[in-house]
Write a protein that holds these residues in place. Structure first.
Motif, PDB file in Angstrom:
ATOM      1  N   ARG A   1      19.581  46.595  28.437  1.00  0.00           N
ATOM      2  CA  ARG A   1      19.492  45.358  27.659  1.00  0.00           C
ATOM      3  C   ARG A   1      20.625  44.436  28.060  1.00  0.00           C
ATOM      4  NH1 ARG A   1      20.983  43.322  22.346  1.00  0.00           N
ATOM      5  NH2 ARG A   1      19.229  42.191  21.423  1.00  0.00           N
TER       6      ARG A   1
ATOM      7  N   ASN B   1      21.447  52.269  26.467  1.00  0.00           N
ATOM      8  CA  ASN B   1      21.786  53.229  25.400  1.00  0.00           C
ATOM      9  C   ASN B   1      20.697  54.265  25.185  1.00  0.00           C
ATOM     10  OD1 ASN B   1      19.923  51.544  24.316  1.00  0.00           O
ATOM     11  ND2 ASN B   1      20.971  51.190  22.387  1.00  0.00           N
ATOM     12  N   THR B   2      19.971  54.576  26.246  1.00  0.00           N
ATOM     13  CA  THR B   2      18.961  55.637  26.194  1.00  0.00           C
ATOM     14  C   THR B   2      19.274  56.642  27.302  1.00  0.00           C
ATOM     15  OG1 THR B   2      17.526  54.344  27.667  1.00  0.00           O
ATOM     16  CG2 THR B   2      17.195  54.072  25.311  1.00  0.00           C
TER      17      THR B   2
ATOM     18  N   THR C   1      25.127  54.114  10.060  1.00  0.00           N
ATOM     19  CA  THR C   1      23.996  53.381   9.505  1.00  0.00           C
ATOM     20  C   THR C   1      23.106  54.264   8.635  1.00  0.00           C
ATOM     21  OG1 THR C   1      22.725  53.862  11.512  1.00  0.00           O
ATOM     22  CG2 THR C   1      23.946  51.783  11.448  1.00  0.00           C
TER      23      THR C   1
ATOM     24  N   THR D   1      21.331  56.802   9.941  1.00  0.00           N
ATOM     25  CA  THR D   1      20.369  57.449  10.841  1.00  0.00           C
ATOM     26  C   THR D   1      20.893  58.812  11.273  1.00  0.00           C
ATOM     27  OG1 THR D   1      19.709  55.270  11.667  1.00  0.00           O
ATOM     28  CG2 THR D   1      19.065  57.183  12.975  1.00  0.00           C
TER      29      THR D   1
ATOM     30  N   ASN E   1      17.739  58.645  22.683  1.00  0.00           N
ATOM     31  CA  ASN E   1      17.506  57.393  21.952  1.00  0.00           C
ATOM     32  C   ASN E   1      16.472  56.598  22.724  1.00  0.00           C
ATOM     33  OD1 ASN E   1      17.889  55.378  20.009  1.00  0.00           O
ATOM     34  ND2 ASN E   1      19.550  54.426  21.169  1.00  0.00           N
TER      35      ASN E   1
ATOM     36  N   ASP F   1      13.780  54.937  22.160  1.00  0.00           N
ATOM     37  CA  ASP F   1      13.360  53.579  21.790  1.00  0.00           C
ATOM     38  C   ASP F   1      14.535  52.619  21.678  1.00  0.00           C
ATOM     39  OD1 ASP F   1      14.530  54.729  19.627  1.00  0.00           O
ATOM     40  OD2 ASP F   1      12.895  54.330  18.220  1.00  0.00           O
ATOM     41  N   GLY F   2      15.750  53.110  21.868  1.00  0.00           N
ATOM     42  CA  GLY F   2      16.920  52.242  21.793  1.00  0.00           C
ATOM     43  C   GLY F   2      17.218  51.717  20.407  1.00  0.00           C
ATOM     44  N   ALA F   3      16.677  52.388  19.361  1.00  0.00           N
ATOM     45  CA  ALA F   3      16.856  51.888  17.997  1.00  0.00           C
ATOM     46  C   ALA F   3      18.286  52.040  17.513  1.00  0.00           C
ATOM     47  CB  ALA F   3      15.904  52.617  17.056  1.00  0.00           C
ATOM     48  N   ILE F   4      18.984  53.052  18.000  1.00  0.00           N
ATOM     49  CA  ILE F   4      20.362  53.276  17.563  1.00  0.00           C
ATOM     50  C   ILE F   4      21.287  52.481  18.474  1.00  0.00           C
ATOM     51  CG2 ILE F   4      22.138  54.990  17.110  1.00  0.00           C
ATOM     52  CD1 ILE F   4      19.913  57.067  16.889  1.00  0.00           C
ATOM     53  N   PRO F   5      22.047  51.557  17.935  1.00  0.00           N
ATOM     54  CA  PRO F   5      22.926  50.736  18.787  1.00  0.00           C
ATOM     55  C   PRO F   5      24.138  51.521  19.264  1.00  0.00           C
ATOM     56  CG  PRO F   5      23.248  50.178  16.488  1.00  0.00           C
ATOM     57  CD  PRO F   5      22.113  51.159  16.514  1.00  0.00           C
TER      58      PRO F   5
END
Length: 413
Positions: free
Chosen positions: A192, A216-217, A245, A247, A275, A277-281
């Motif tokens: 990203r 971040n995956t 967060t 999670t 990770n 889907d990259g949901a966790i920053p």
């Protein structure tokens, strides 16, 4: 009678018939006292001494006791860390020039090789065309030199010179093509775009940073392991990760350093978390829990803990002979409503009231405690040292704690 001739005469009572009576009385009294005092050595006393009272034994102190049954508790290494991206790099311009167009925007997710921006190619197109023309001319000269050598009208030196000119022309074409390719700025890996600081019309220099690409995956959680806990952390161990967060994710220990930090004397460990889907920053805080083994422990109130004369932390129990036993303990897990401790027998009669008034080895009068037991609910708190190393708290933020198999300990009245 005159004064000179007068002679003093001493009074005398010897001629008095009663004068000797007092002497006989005094002598008789003295004789009777002597005979009475001497009779104690001849005639024994008939009086008997009273027997001395037997020493009174101290009354045993009454204490309240509670029966406790040990349960299996999983030891867990707990540490705070930070989520790091798998890859994080700055994208640089490999050539200088004017930005002709920007094909992506900040925040876009790109694949490896995606074109981010393109520089103006006018000058480089001209350089490539000129290099190709030089290559064509050098190729013709080389071919003519070889043909003349075959017919015997040329020399070997001329052919060698033509060959060198051809090689230089080929190198010039390769360099021009590379310069033209460098006008295209592409993503080196999927990720990203966290930063994009260029726009069309700007001029960039060779090596200038134009974008930041983050992948971040997966994520990597980096924690510090104290020296005392290093033996319990191994590569390949499962780990539970809870991000700030809220999670939760599962991971594995993928790296444990073999060299301690000179400043903190701790070792770096990395936990890999998928990770997809990259949901966790990346960059957020996380708590890592790594199971390291099991032990037997009792759930008690912190109020029953005591210290011996050497300052050792322990718990006082009563054995089958109603004698006090001081047991050195270690804290396995701490909760808001109590603690789990190791070091006691599987079944123990713990002194809950009066432990401050009795010492190790004393005989007591144990009485069952009345009341209800606290339930071991809640989550483990940081700051609990490892079982075998209670007296040596690590300097880092990682600790060994535990989690019980059952929510309610079995404690008998």
């Amino acid at each position: 009678m005159s004064d000179t001739s007068q002679e003093r005469q001493t009074l005398s009572f010897d001629s008095d018939a009663g004068s000797k009576r007092s002497k006989f009385i005094a002598g008789g009294i003295a004789l009777l006292i002597g005979l009475w005092m001497g009779s104690g050595y001849i005639i024994p006393s008939e009086e008997t001494e009273e027997a001395a009272p037997a020493p009174l034994s101290p009354e045993a102190v009454t204490v309240a006791v509670r029966g406790s049954q040990a349960k299996s508790v999983t030891q867990v290494f707990v540490a705070e860390g930070q989520a790091l991206p798998d890859r994080d790099t700055m994208v640089r311009a490999e050539a200088g020039g004017e930005i002709a167009e920007v094909l992506v925007a900040k925040g876009d997710v790109v694949d490896a090789g995606t074109l981010i921006a393109r520089l103006s190619t006018t000058a480089r197109d001209s350089d490539l065309a000129r290099a190709r023309e030089e290559l064509s001319r050098a190729q013709r000269e080389y071919d003519n030199a070889e043909a003349l050598l075959d017919r015997g009208v040329s020399t070997v030196d001329r052919v060698s010179q033509a060959r060198a000119t051809l090689a230089a022309a080929q190198a010039s074409v390769t360099s021009a093509e590379e310069a033209l390719n460098n006008t295209e700025i592409r993503a080196p890996f999927p990720g990203r775009l966290e930063m994009l600081d260029i726009s069309a019309g700007e001029f960039v220099s060779t090596g200038e940073e134009i974008a930041r690409l983050v992948d971040n995956t997966p994520l990597t959680i980096q924690v510090q392991v104290p020296q005392q806990s290093l033996k319990d952390i191994k590569e390949g161990q499962n780990a539970e990760v809870v991000f700030i967060t809220g999670t939760e994710a599962q991971g594995k220990v993928q790296f444990v350093s073999s060299s301690a930090s000179a400043e903190t004397r701790t070792f770096t460990a990395e936990v890999r978390v998928e990770n997809a889907d990259g949901a966790i920053p990346a960059g957020i805080s996380a708590r890592v829990r790594i199971p390291t083994g099991e032990t037997r422990a009792h759930f008690v109130s912190p109020a029953i803990l005591s210290l011996d004369t050497n300052g050792t932390l322990g718990v006082k129990t009563v054995n089958d002979e109603d004698k006090v036993v001081f047991n050195k303990i270690a804290i396995v897990r701490a909760q808001t409503d109590g603690i789990w401790i190791a070091g006691l027998p599987d079944e123990a009669e713990i002194i809950t009231i009066g432990q401050g008034f009795v010492n190790d080895g004393e005989t007591v009068n144990p009485q069952p405690e009345s009341g209800t037991d606290a339930s071991p609910e809640g989550q483990p708190m940081a700051g609990v040292p490892e079982i075998d190393e209670l007296e040596e708290q690590p300097a880092g933020d990682g600790q060994i704690t535990g989690s019980a198999e059952a929510a309610q300990p079995e404690q008998a009245e």
